[in-house]
Design a protein around this motif. Sequence first.
Motif, PDB file in Angstrom:
ATOM      1  N   HIS A 140     118.622 -55.295  32.813  1.00 21.30           N
ATOM      2  CA  HIS A 140     118.891 -53.943  33.305  1.00 21.30           C
ATOM      3  C   HIS A 140     117.699 -52.977  33.093  1.00 21.30           C
ATOM      4  CE1 HIS A 140     123.039 -54.471  33.561  1.00 21.30           C
ATOM      5  NE2 HIS A 140     123.356 -55.387  32.257  1.00 21.30           N
ATOM      6  N   ASN A 143     117.718 -47.869  38.456  1.00 24.39           N
ATOM      7  CA  ASN A 143     118.478 -47.047  37.600  1.00 24.39           C
ATOM      8  C   ASN A 143     118.794 -45.858  37.966  1.00 24.39           C
ATOM      9  OD1 ASN A 143     119.330 -49.508  35.824  1.00 24.39           O
ATOM     10  ND2 ASN A 143     117.532 -49.453  34.611  1.00 24.39           N
ATOM     11  N   ARG A 148     123.202 -53.159  27.696  1.00 26.72           N
ATOM     12  CA  ARG A 148     123.169 -52.156  28.457  1.00 26.72           C
ATOM     13  C   ARG A 148     123.563 -50.742  27.654  1.00 26.72           C
ATOM     14  NH1 ARG A 148     121.504 -49.003  32.460  1.00 26.72           N
ATOM     15  NH2 ARG A 148     123.074 -48.007  33.778  1.00 26.72           N
TER      16      ARG A 148
END
Length: 295
Positions: free
Chosen positions: A116, A165, A224
């Motif tokens: 991530h 992101n 995450r």
Amino acid sequence: MNIILAHGILGFDRIGRLEYFNGIKEYLEGKYGDVNVWVTAVDPTDSIETRGEQLREKILAALGQTGQSPPLNPDEETHIIAHSMGGLDSRYILSPDNEGNIAEFITSLTTIGTPHLGSPIADLFYKPLDGDNAWEIPVRDSLKLVGISTRGVRNLTTAAMGDFNAKYRDNDGVRYFWAAGIGRSTGFVTSAPFLPTHEYIRYRGESDDEKTSDGVVPLSSARREAEGWEAIGELWDADHADEVGHDLNKYLTPRGIVTALAIALRHEPDQVPPPRRLLDRYDEIVARIAPLRKR
């Protein structure tokens, strides 16, 4: 309940009898009578957006949204379990910032070993392909000629994931979970192919979570921490391939090479079964998502 399995970079659904998610579909469908597992396949090396659009179309078709006879029951709750880059493809197709998102059809997403925050290994491998030197351009062109894109590796760099992101939010209508491998608890910390990359991550990391990894993805990236995400179970004592049921050491011996070829060429009835401890991890995922209902 429908479960969709989404593979990572360099992945596939199956080659002959060799499955990316080794034995997972058969195990889950055999143990849980109300679970229907469907395995996807997208471009192994292209970008998150390209792979995501392919994944989107395949899921819509599987749920009967494109006029075809669906392999999944569209009236059942549908959950995605994604490994590595597959988790990013899935985040993309669920994000409200993607106008074509399919969040209305998906109850939850669980990512396993997904970078991530990007991976130092992607940074390492993409850097020699990112310039305009006399040898870098021919390398990229040669890869294109054989159908290999460098966009996937680029998307997994720490810089590119920072942009991703910032651009793609999570969807309030979907439940999100994560799991992460931190290497093996006995013997060598990873299978032989991942030992150099594991040591590179450990060397480059600053915090404990940045040093700890499955050989490809640091714990700091696989965990995450965004709002709305929850961990499932304990951290996995697994390397990046263990997470989907493959002990790469077994493929490095002469017998292992022959076995893998035999499986891929359909000369063997079954694969090497995944270890019990891995199946227990997938049981934990099923136990967590099974009670969920679409928001």
